[in-house]
Design an enzyme around this catalytic site. Structure first.
Site, PDB file in Angstrom:
ATOM      1  N   HIS A 179      42.114  20.884   6.362  1.00  0.00           N
ATOM      2  CA  HIS A 179      43.180  20.455   7.078  1.00  0.00           C
ATOM      3  C   HIS A 179      42.710  20.196   8.613  1.00  0.00           C
ATOM      4  CE1 HIS A 179      47.214  19.888   8.769  1.00  0.00           C
ATOM      5  NE2 HIS A 179      46.718  20.626   9.965  1.00  0.00           N
ATOM      6  N   GLU A 180      42.004  21.072   9.317  1.00  0.00           N
ATOM      7  CA  GLU A 180      41.602  20.770  10.608  1.00  0.00           C
ATOM      8  C   GLU A 180      40.438  19.700  10.617  1.00  0.00           C
ATOM      9  OE1 GLU A 180      43.283  21.818  13.043  1.00  0.00           O
ATOM     10  OE2 GLU A 180      44.600  23.188  11.902  1.00  0.00           O
ATOM     11  N   GLU A 239      50.064  15.590  10.828  1.00  0.00           N
ATOM     12  CA  GLU A 239      50.069  16.537   9.893  1.00  0.00           C
ATOM     13  C   GLU A 239      50.116  16.597   8.371  1.00  0.00           C
ATOM     14  OE1 GLU A 239      49.139  19.616  11.222  1.00  0.00           O
ATOM     15  OE2 GLU A 239      49.144  18.689  13.230  1.00  0.00           O
TER      16      GLU A 239
END
Length: 269
Positions: free
Chosen positions: A134-135, A195
């Protein structure tokens, strides 16, 4: 003057677009890597100097191992999809920092930090891969530069309004309405979309790296339990709600596995 601001906004909006390789969509981004990366690298180095970096432990080695697998998977995907050399300016670095905050992040250019506080939530190497994917996805999709670009446009809009409105009382009303409206109606949805995009991209990358994407929904269930259900309404938050993320990740996990199969990955840990 008002026309000049409008023309400036239109010019920036048209000229400052970049294609997101993972979605194929044009994104607002007028900060090139050559400008963003050196700033990010300098901030990262300063952060490491001011915080306790953990080295030589099982956990720190795991962070590096997962990071290398994730970045390698990203490079494989980009090369296979017509973006060879996309990561040529990235300088990957993976560090574990002693801090009880439940967080991790990746700066533009591949500078990554995991806080020790998130390890009880990740629990396993695969859990770390969920967060790492995700990051890293944020960095790959240039979300940092996009947020900077959106913030600049928000400021230009505020200046344009103040120049155009001569009456002090009306200008005051505009500033209050614009501040709330642009934040709730533009900046927060923009952040939530990033996100969501990072969740989906990260899921594919972790699968290509050989990690089970089905673990992503399980991690967010643990994250929800850890938070005790304390969260602002989704429309007032920079992030989607835990339930939204869990539902999305559950739906996308089979897609991520199918994408990994294109790279010969059929077994996951």
């Amino acid at each position: 003057m008002r026309k000049l601001f409008i023309i400036t906004l239109l010019f920036i909006g048209v000229a400052a677009c970049k294609t997101n390789p993972f979605t194929g969509q044009r994104t607002l981004n007028f900060y090139p890597n050559s400008q963003v990366f050196p700033m990010a690298f300098a901030q990262y180095d300063q952060f490491l100097q001011e915080n306790k970096v953990i080295t030589g432990t099982k956990e720190s080695h795991m962070i590096t191992k997962v990071g290398q697998r994730i970045s390698s998977a990203a490079e494989r995907w980009l090369s296979a999809n017509g973006y060879p050399g996309y990561l040529s300016d990235y300088k990957w670095e993976y560090n574990l920092v002693k801090d009880e905050t439940v967080n991790a992040w990746c700066m533009p250019g591949g500078k990554i930090v995991f806080y020790t506080g998130i390890l009880p939530i990740t629990q396993t190497e695969t859990g770390v891969a969920v967060v790492m994917g995700h990051e890293v996805a944020h960095a790959l999709a240039d979300h940092g530069a996009q947020r900077m670009s959106a913030g600049t446009l928000q400021q230009i809009g505020a200046v344009a309004g103040n120049v155009a409105i001569k009456d002090p009382e009306k200008r005051n009303m505009f500033n209050q309405a614009y501040g709330i409206g642009s934040q709730v109606g533009l900046m927060l949805p923009f952040s939530r979309s990033h996100e969501t995009e990072a969740d989906r991209i990260g899921l594919q990358i972790m699968a290509i790296a050989g990690y089970d994407p089905a673990e992503a929904a399980e991690l967010w269930k643990r994250m929800k339990a850890q938070s005790g259900g304390q969260a602002p309404p989704e429309f007032l938050s920079t992030h989607p709600s835990n339930d939204t993320r869990i539902n999305n990740l559950t739906v996308w996990a089979p897609e991520a596995k199918a994408e990994a199969e294109k790279f010969g990955v059929t077994k996951f840990q």
